[in-house]
Design an enzyme around this catalytic site. Structure first.
Site, PDB file in Angstrom:
ATOM      1  N   ALA A   6      32.605  47.860  39.352  1.00 51.72           N
ATOM      2  CA  ALA A   6      31.165  48.033  39.203  1.00 51.72           C
ATOM      3  C   ALA A   6      30.900  49.522  38.982  1.00 51.72           C
ATOM      4  O   ALA A   6      31.662  50.372  39.461  1.00 51.72           O
ATOM      5  CB  ALA A   6      30.464  47.555  40.468  1.00 51.72           C
TER       6      ALA A   6
ATOM      7  N   GLY B 244      35.192  45.172  40.661  1.00 50.45           N
ATOM      8  CA  GLY B 244      34.537  44.172  39.807  1.00 50.45           C
ATOM      9  C   GLY B 244      35.346  43.838  38.559  1.00 50.45           C
ATOM     10  O   GLY B 244      35.190  42.758  37.988  1.00 50.45           O
TER      11      GLY B 244
ATOM     12  N   GLU C 212      37.737  41.308  39.730  1.00 50.42           N
ATOM     13  CA  GLU C 212      36.934  40.095  39.951  1.00 50.42           C
ATOM     14  C   GLU C 212      36.564  39.438  38.626  1.00 50.42           C
ATOM     15  O   GLU C 212      36.559  38.210  38.511  1.00 50.42           O
ATOM     16  CB  GLU C 212      35.681  40.447  40.764  1.00 50.42           C
ATOM     17  CG  GLU C 212      36.037  40.793  42.215  1.00 50.42           C
ATOM     18  CD  GLU C 212      34.901  41.459  42.984  1.00 50.42           C
ATOM     19  OE1 GLU C 212      34.203  42.313  42.392  1.00 50.42           O
ATOM     20  OE2 GLU C 212      34.715  41.128  44.164  1.00 50.42           O
TER      21      GLU C 212
ATOM     22  N   GLU D  29      37.356  48.625  46.773  1.00 50.22           N
ATOM     23  CA  GLU D  29      35.989  48.914  47.227  1.00 50.22           C
ATOM     24  C   GLU D  29      35.935  49.561  48.592  1.00 50.22           C
ATOM     25  O   GLU D  29      35.076  50.397  48.872  1.00 50.22           O
ATOM     26  CB  GLU D  29      35.153  47.615  47.259  1.00 50.22           C
ATOM     27  CG  GLU D  29      34.844  47.015  45.899  1.00 50.22           C
ATOM     28  CD  GLU D  29      35.887  46.021  45.409  1.00 50.22           C
ATOM     29  OE1 GLU D  29      37.036  46.044  45.915  1.00 50.22           O
ATOM     30  OE2 GLU D  29      35.541  45.228  44.536  1.00 50.22           O
TER      31      GLU D  29
END
Ligand code: CAA
Length: 256
Positions: free
Chosen positions: A64, A107, A110, A130
């Site tokens: 992200a 992300g 993911e 993260e």
């Protein structure tokens, strides 16, 4: 230039390339919006048989976008409705292949795990780092990584933020295939082209039953499989596939 480049190929493959090289393909709102929009459109477009998502040589996606997240409040995060964008990818009924080179972190890892098949470059760097920036995976990492590689490896990677290579991802069952870095996209496109030639109704049922069945008790999952298997005998493609085999010729599938 668009932050996700889409290429509709004649062989029924929709190739999506994340295009933020200056930020190692970090997922900002625009990238998420485009990926969701393109996957939703692919869902209802009969000319799209398979979706391939990739990045560039340096990064599939480095997570992200931390710059866009650093000062966010919980309510701002809620109002971004990112989970709906992720769902658009997860719910795409067409097979989705992730072709991963370089960083697939947070992300980005993911996103790869939203795919049905992951092709990894030997030297790709996967991970859920993260925790190192004070948070935790928020787009399925704690759950999808655990389901893919088991609790003990997933805990190790989520709790330490330690990364692992494409080869390690393959060896622990996260990647479907590992290939030399330079061959990742070609390998993904070759698999996509093979799937694109298969009977679409059977492909749709296989994906739906495998994903729904994975979250159901075994007896329920086996019933789902049985019903879908039986239903396919109502398709023209089943008759064509079996007749072609018996007549020793190549089948010609119509998706009906
Ligand atoms: N968000 C925003 N910008 C990022 C980014 C990210 N996740 N990853 C890299 N970038 C930017 C860098 O800030 C840098 O920009 P500037 O040139 O403007 O400074 C540019 O991309 C190049 O990055 P580096 O100079 O850091 O390149 P490097 O080769 O030295 O390192 C890297 C590459 C190891 C990927 C490193 O950039 C990195 O650690 N990135 C962050 C990875 C991370 O923590 N991801 C998880 C994010 S949180 C998340 O994903 C939450 C969730 O589950 C949804």
């Amino acid at each position: 230039m668009s932050e996700v480049l889409d290429e509709r190929r004649e062989d029924g493959i929709l190739l999506l390339r994340i295009n933020r090289p200056e930020a190692k393909n970090a997922l900002n709102q625009e990238v998420r919006r485009l990926l969701a929009e393109l996957c939703s459109a692919a869902a209802t477009d009969d000319t799209v048989k398979v979706v391939v998502i990739t990045g560039n040589d340096a990064a599939f996606a480095a997570g992200a976008d931390i710059k866009a997240m650093a000062e966010a409040t919980p309510i701002e995060l809620m109002l971004r409705r990112n989970h709906e964008q992720w769902q658009a990818i997860a719910r795409c009924p067409k097979p989705v292949i992730a072709a991963v080179n370089g960083y697939a972190l947070g992300g980005g890892c993911e996103l790869a795990m939203h795919a049905d098949i992951i092709i990894a470059g030997e030297n790709a760097t996967f991970g859920q780092p993260e925790v190192r920036v004070g948070i935790m995976p928020g787009a399925g990492g704690t759950q999808r990584l655990t389901r893919a590689v088991g609790k003990f490896k997933a805990m190790l990677y989520c709790l330490t933020g330690q990364t692992f290579t494409g080869r390690e991802a393959f060896e622990m069952g996260l990647a479907s295939k590992v290939v030399p870095d330079a061959e990742v996209l070609d390998a993904a496109l070759e698999i996509a082209a093979t799937i694109a030639k298969m009977p679409p109704l059977a492909i749709h049922q296989i994906k739906e039953v495998m994903l729904a069945g994975a979250d159901a008790p075994l007896e329920t999952a086996l019933m789902l499989e049985r019903k879908a298997f039986q239903m396919l005998f109502d398709s023209a493609d089943q008759k064509e596939g079996m007749r072609a085999f018996l007549e020793k010729r190549k089948p010609s599938y119509r998706g009906s």
